[in-house]
Each structure stands twice: as structure tokens, then as C-alpha cells.
Design an enzyme around this catalytic site. Structure first.
Site, mmCIF file in Angstrom:
data_model
loop_
_atom_site.group_PDB
_atom_site.id
_atom_site.type_symbol
_atom_site.label_atom_id
_atom_site.label_comp_id
_atom_site.label_asym_id
_atom_site.label_seq_id
_atom_site.Cartn_x
_atom_site.Cartn_y
_atom_site.Cartn_z
ATOM 1 N N ASN A 14 1.131 -41.249 -13.185
ATOM 2 C CA ASN A 14 3.107 -41.424 -12.967
ATOM 3 C C ASN A 14 3.308 -39.796 -12.430
ATOM 4 O O ASN A 14 4.820 -39.838 -12.020
ATOM 5 C CB ASN A 14 3.696 -41.318 -14.035
ATOM 6 C CG ASN A 14 3.229 -43.157 -14.393
ATOM 7 O OD1 ASN A 14 3.370 -44.366 -14.460
ATOM 8 N ND2 ASN A 14 2.767 -42.808 -16.063
ATOM 9 N N GLY A 15 2.682 -39.018 -12.485
ATOM 10 C CA GLY A 15 2.698 -37.412 -12.724
ATOM 11 C C GLY A 15 2.051 -37.532 -11.368
ATOM 12 O O GLY A 15 2.396 -35.797 -10.780
ATOM 13 N N GLY A 16 1.108 -37.733 -10.814
ATOM 14 C CA GLY A 16 0.292 -36.886 -9.298
ATOM 15 C C GLY A 16 -1.052 -38.173 -9.345
ATOM 16 O O GLY A 16 -0.975 -39.067 -9.604
ATOM 17 N N THR A 17 -1.857 -37.195 -8.376
ATOM 18 C CA THR A 17 -3.260 -37.999 -8.358
ATOM 19 C C THR A 17 -4.148 -37.044 -8.106
ATOM 20 O O THR A 17 -4.347 -36.119 -7.951
ATOM 21 C CB THR A 17 -2.604 -38.258 -6.530
ATOM 22 O OG1 THR A 17 -1.781 -38.581 -6.089
ATOM 23 C CG2 THR A 17 -4.398 -38.697 -6.195
ATOM 24 N N LYS B 195 -6.983 -32.578 -10.396
ATOM 25 C CA LYS B 195 -5.368 -33.362 -10.612
ATOM 26 C C LYS B 195 -4.159 -32.755 -10.437
ATOM 27 O O LYS B 195 -3.631 -31.429 -9.675
ATOM 28 C CB LYS B 195 -4.690 -33.601 -11.924
ATOM 29 C CG LYS B 195 -3.831 -34.671 -11.934
ATOM 30 C CD LYS B 195 -3.429 -35.065 -13.483
ATOM 31 C CE LYS B 195 -2.538 -35.539 -13.231
ATOM 32 N NZ LYS B 195 -2.823 -36.664 -15.694
ATOM 33 N N ASP C 194 0.434 -38.224 -25.188
ATOM 34 C CA ASP C 194 -0.120 -38.665 -24.023
ATOM 35 C C ASP C 194 -1.433 -40.150 -24.847
ATOM 36 O O ASP C 194 -1.844 -40.148 -23.401
ATOM 37 C CB ASP C 194 -0.015 -38.791 -22.522
ATOM 38 C CG ASP C 194 0.454 -39.449 -21.414
ATOM 39 O OD1 ASP C 194 0.438 -40.745 -21.664
ATOM 40 O OD2 ASP C 194 -0.387 -39.479 -19.852
HETATM 41 P P1 ATP Z 1 -0.593 -40.953 -16.526
HETATM 42 O O1 ATP Z 1 -0.009 -40.069 -15.074
HETATM 43 O O2 ATP Z 1 0.605 -41.663 -16.548
HETATM 44 O O3 ATP Z 1 -1.255 -39.519 -17.322
HETATM 45 P P2 ATP Z 1 -2.487 -41.909 -15.397
HETATM 46 O O4 ATP Z 1 -4.087 -41.411 -16.843
HETATM 47 O O5 ATP Z 1 -3.721 -43.204 -15.340
HETATM 48 O O6 ATP Z 1 -1.583 -42.252 -16.064
HETATM 49 P P3 ATP Z 1 -3.708 -39.732 -13.875
HETATM 50 O O7 ATP Z 1 -3.581 -38.827 -15.370
HETATM 51 O O8 ATP Z 1 -3.569 -39.081 -12.775
HETATM 52 O O9 ATP Z 1 -3.636 -41.143 -14.689
HETATM 53 O O10 ATP Z 1 -5.669 -40.202 -13.888
HETATM 54 C C1 ATP Z 1 -5.399 -41.158 -13.134
HETATM 55 C C2 ATP Z 1 -6.939 -41.852 -12.560
HETATM 56 O O11 ATP Z 1 -7.990 -40.112 -12.096
HETATM 57 C C3 ATP Z 1 -7.234 -42.318 -14.475
HETATM 58 O O12 ATP Z 1 -6.699 -43.332 -15.182
HETATM 59 C C4 ATP Z 1 -8.402 -41.598 -14.818
HETATM 60 O O13 ATP Z 1 -9.205 -43.707 -14.210
HETATM 61 C C5 ATP Z 1 -9.046 -40.462 -13.227
HETATM 62 N N1 ATP Z 1 -8.885 -39.483 -13.959
HETATM 63 C C6 ATP Z 1 -8.870 -38.628 -14.448
HETATM 64 N N2 ATP Z 1 -9.438 -37.529 -14.667
HETATM 65 C C7 ATP Z 1 -10.333 -37.950 -14.622
HETATM 66 C C8 ATP Z 1 -11.349 -36.989 -14.927
HETATM 67 N N3 ATP Z 1 -11.279 -35.810 -15.412
HETATM 68 N N4 ATP Z 1 -12.553 -37.456 -14.276
HETATM 69 C C9 ATP Z 1 -13.400 -38.584 -13.569
HETATM 70 N N5 ATP Z 1 -12.132 -39.269 -14.138
HETATM 71 C C10 ATP Z 1 -10.700 -38.534 -13.808
HETATM 72 MG MG MG Z 2 -4.020 -39.513 -17.210
#
Ligand code: ATP
Ligand code: MG
Length: 426
Positions: free
Chosen positions: A176-179, A195, A283
Site C-alpha cells: 500500500n505504500g510502495g514497491t 522498498k 503493522d
Molecule cells: P503493506 O504496504 O501494507 O505493508 P505489503 O507488506 O504486502 O503491504 P510491501 O511491504 O510493499 O507490501 O511488500 C511487498 C512484497 O514484497 C511483500 O509481500 C513481500 O512478499 C515482498 N518483500 C518485502 N520485503 C522483502 C524482503 N526483505 N525480502 C523479500 N521479499 C520482500
Molecule cells: Mg510490508
């Protein structure tokens, strides 16, 4: 109006450039820059910040030949503006005219819109600045600018990460906050997870976020994602963390209880570690629990920077489905609320579906607030005893007590039967 006699146009780009910053409802301030082509967007915002300290400026505009306003909010757009300006300067010189300064119009930040109240995230540390501060004419208080540039550089030079050293590879996911990207860090040869979050905020807020993230220097636990550094480039922050090759738990669907028990121990240890540093996670959910092929489980995306949490929340409206009932009702948030999120996350992982059948999570975990009202109104769901061991069911039930005070405190969590049982096993 100030007219500047400047040298022949072929030498133009090496010469000084005068930027006239228009002050809304007032006059203008002239800023002489000695290395125009090297000027970065951040430099200009920095100077605008000094000229208009009360305003939160995130972009500025200039006028093209038709008088249309063009917005500048990145280095790329800065380059376009400068090349347009230099072409007009050449024309003025060819025609024997005096050179007009580059007129820019600072654009105030939009007022914050409706905010969601879900907490977030982030592990960060500053990265080095890619530029030196601008030179300034005596129409600005140059001492204060120098001081601020030096300060800024210091803040931004703490980490070892910068954009030039990173090669982005696959996209790991969107939140929700980024990629989040899998990336290669050239100097160290390390694979990272980076991120990237777009944030239209002022330099002041960027600095505040960086200083709030300082606490991460202290974070050192094998249950918390490793942090390598972070940096702002234009209107986005990049946060570099350890890459976890197993990804996050949300993709695993139903996980057997004996495996979940081990994972729960790691998560509880990660949370108690954060709480000991007076950090609430805010979170806790399966997508913020990461695993790797070494069998490690680590927490990520915890809320160490209030300013970052607020800046993200301004953009993304919705309520997190893993939030405790008291948080959905807008009441105070505490350790107990993290404990609820722990319980509902593990119930989901045990069942292989979100525990409230009436709540359909599609993409992500943000939902309209009204749809989550049943979490506030109804009794908490309970795991079917026949399918799961009594201690596991008890553990989840305790975490998901509607009354925050009835949920286990950190020390009780560590001593809970499932904790003891699995602690021995790990
Ligand atoms: P939100 O933004 O609400 O936290 P989220 O956790 O699904 O939602 P992101 O934190 O942007 O979204 O992460 C997107 C995806 O990237 C995650 O679901 C995870 O699968 C992957 N990811 C995040 N951090 C890592 C990491 N350090 N190593 C491997 N994969 C990761
Ligand atoms: Mg996350």
C-alpha cells in the site's frame, strides 16, 4: 527588475545563473548559482525552503514561451527547464538583449487529505547526498544556507547506500505504500530488497524522517530484518534491507501447526525485542513476516518513524484488516494492539483463510472502515479445537481477546505454553 550582463552564449552553461524565486503575493528573491548545469532539484527546494520557511514546498513552476506554467518536481524536469532557459538566453544574446533571470514559482504542498489511521513501517538509515549545496548570492542569507547544506549533507551521508550503486532487478511485490525490488548492490556484491515509496514531502520532513529512523542503528536482532541504509532521491525514499529468499508468509496459504509454532516463537521474539526498544510494530500481518531458506523468520515494516507513517497514510486511504478492534474504533494503540494482530495473523495462517468469512480481502490488506466493523461488534473467532492442539488454540484465543488488557503481556507471551513448547524445539 534586475538585468544581468552575461558573457557570450557559448560559455553560458559554465557561467552563473540567476534564479528569481517569486514569493506569492509579494516580491521576488534573486539567487545566483555559479554552476547552473549541475544544479539539482533538491538544491532548489532547499533554497526555496529558506526563502519561504513557513510553506511546505514540494515543487515549483516556470513559464514557457507561451506563458504556460510547467511544473518541476524531479531532476529530469529540472534539466528540461534549464535547457529551455538556456535556449531563451541564447536567443536574447543573439538579439543583443539583456539576459533575464530564470523566474520560478514555488508551489505549496496540497493540504493533507483524508487520512487513514493504519500504522506502518520502515527500517531506515540515511544515504549519501549526490551533490554539493548551491552557491548563493548576497540576496540570500548565505551563512544560513551553508549551514543548512552542511547539516543536510551530514544527515544524508550516514549510510552506505546510494542510488548509483544499486541495480534494480525483479519486482518482489507492491504494497500500500510502495514497491519492493530485488536489487544488486554493486560495491558489496550483496542482494538486497529495496522498498521504494513515493512521498511528496518537503526537505524538512525528509530530514525529520531520517532522524526518526536513527533508532534503527540500535536494532540488532536475528528476528528483525537486517537494515542496510536508506536515501531520498527527489520525491521518493528507498529503503534497503536484507533480502529474504522465502518471501513473506502471506503467499504460503495454510501452514501446518508444528511449523507455525516455530514461526510464532520467532515472531514473538521479534516483537518483544521491538517493544523493549519502545517501538510498536503497528503493522503485524503475514506479509510483514519474512522467511529464508536458512529457516529464519524475520519481521519487517515496523513503524519507527511517525513522520513516515503519516506521510504514507496521507496517500493511502483505508483500514488495515489486521488491526485490533480498539484501533478500528479509533481508540488508543498499544502493545496489546500488536498482540491482537499477531493472533489474527496466526489464525489466518493456520486456517489458510482470513478468520472473518464476511471480510473478503482482495488486493492487499487495506479495507473500507465500515467493512471491518464486524471485528468491533462480533465475538472473536476461535480455531476449531479438533483440528488444532489445545495450547495452540489457547494461544490464539488469548491474543484475540476483545478487551486489550486481557491479552497476554510480553512476558506472558514468552511464557505461554506454545512459546515454551516451541522455544525448546527451536
Ligand atoms: P503493506 O504496504 O501494507 O505493508 P505489503 O507488506 O504486502 O503491504 P510491501 O511491504 O510493499 O507490501 O511488500 C511487498 C512484497 O514484497 C511483500 O509481500 C513481500 O512478499 C515482498 N518483500 C518485502 N520485503 C522483502 C524482503 N526483505 N525480502 C523479500 N521479499 C520482500
Ligand atoms: Mg510490508
Amino acid at each position: 527588475m534586475l538585468w544581468l550582463p552575461l558573457g557570450p552564449f557559448h560559455a553560458m552553461e559554465n557561467q552563473m545563473l540567476v534564479i528569481r524565486i517569486k514569493i506569492p503575493n509579494s516580491g521576488a528573491v534573486d539567487w545566483t548559482v555559479h554552476s547552473g548545469p549541475q544544479l539539482l532539484f533538491r538544491d532548489v527546494l532547499d533554497v526555496i525552503g529558506q526563502v519561504l520557511p513557513e510553506a511546505t514546498t514540494t515543487a515549483f513552476e516556470y513559464e514557457d514561451e507561451d506563458g504556460d506554467r510547467i511544473t518541476v518536481r524531479s531532476d529530469e524536469e529540472m534539466k528540461a527547464m534549464l535547457s529551455y532557459y538556456y535556449s531563451t538566453v541564447m536567443e536574447q544574446q543573439v538579439n543583443g538583449q539583456l539576459i533575464e533571470p530564470l523566474l520560478i514559482f514555488p508551489r505549496a504542498c496540497k493540504p493533507p487529505g483524508e487520512r487513514n489511521i493504519h500504522g506502518l513501517k520502515v527500517n531506515t538509515r540515511a544515504g549519501p547526498s549526490q551533490h554539493s549545496g548551491p552557491a548563493v548570492s548576497d540576496s540570500l542569507p548565505s551563512n544560513s544556507l551553508k549551514k543548512s547544506s552542511a547539516e543536510l549533507k551530514k544527515i544524508l551521508a550516514n549510510g552506505q547506500m546510494n542510488e548509483q550503486d544499486i541495480r534494480y532487478r525483479d519486482t518482489l511485490g507492491h504494497g500500500n505504500g510502495g514497491t519492493v525490488y530485488k536489487a544488486y548492490h554493486v560495491p558489496s556484491g550483496k542482494i538486497l530488497a529495496v522498498k521504494v515509496i513515493l512521498l511528496d514531502i518537503t526537505l524538512e520532513l525528509q530530514k525529520q524522517i531520517m532522524s526518526e529512523l536513527e533508532i534503527l542503528y540500535k536494532c540488532d536482532s536475528s528476528y528483525i530484518i537486517g537494515f542496510y541504509g536508506a536515501f531520498f532521491v527527489e520525491n521518493r525514499i528507498s529503503i534497503c534491507t536484507e533480502f529474504m529468499d522465502g518471501g513473506s508468509l502471506d503467499v504460503y496459504r495454510k501452514i501446518p501447526e508444528h511449523v507455525l509454532g516455530r514461526i510464532a516463537v520467532a515472531v514473538v521474539k521479534g516483537l518483544t525485542y521491538l517493544w523493549s526498544l519502545k517501538i510498536l510494530h503497528r503493522d503485524v500481518k503475514p506479509s510483514n513476516m519474512l522467511v529464508n531458506t536458512r529457516g529464519q523468520v524475520k519481521l519487517c515494516d515496523f513503524g519507527v518513524s511517525t513522520q513516515l507513517v503519516n506521510s504514507i497514510a496521507k496517500t493511502y486511504v483505508g483500514t488495515n484488516a489486521y488491526m485490533a478492534p480498539e484501533r478500528i474504533s479509533g481508540e488508543q494503540y498499544g502493545i496489546h494492539s500488536d498482540v491482537w494482530s499477531l493472533g489474527i495473523s496466526f489464525m489466518e495462517l493456520a486456517l489458510g483463510r482470513f478468520p472473518y468469512p464476511q471480510i473478503q480481502k482482495n488486493q492487499g490488506s487495506l479495507m473500507p472502515l465500515q467493512l471491518l466493523q464486524c471485528i468491533v461488534d462480533e465475538d472473536s473467532p476461535v480455531l476449531p479445537v479438533g483440528e488444532f492442539s489445545e495450547p495452540f488454540v489457547h494461544f490464539i484465543t488469548q491474543c484475540m481477546r476483545k478487551q486489550p488488557k486481557e491479552r497476554p503481556a510480553p512476558e506472558e507471551l514468552m511464557q505461554s505454553h506454545i512459546g515454551e513448547h516451541v522455544l525448546e524445539a527451536v
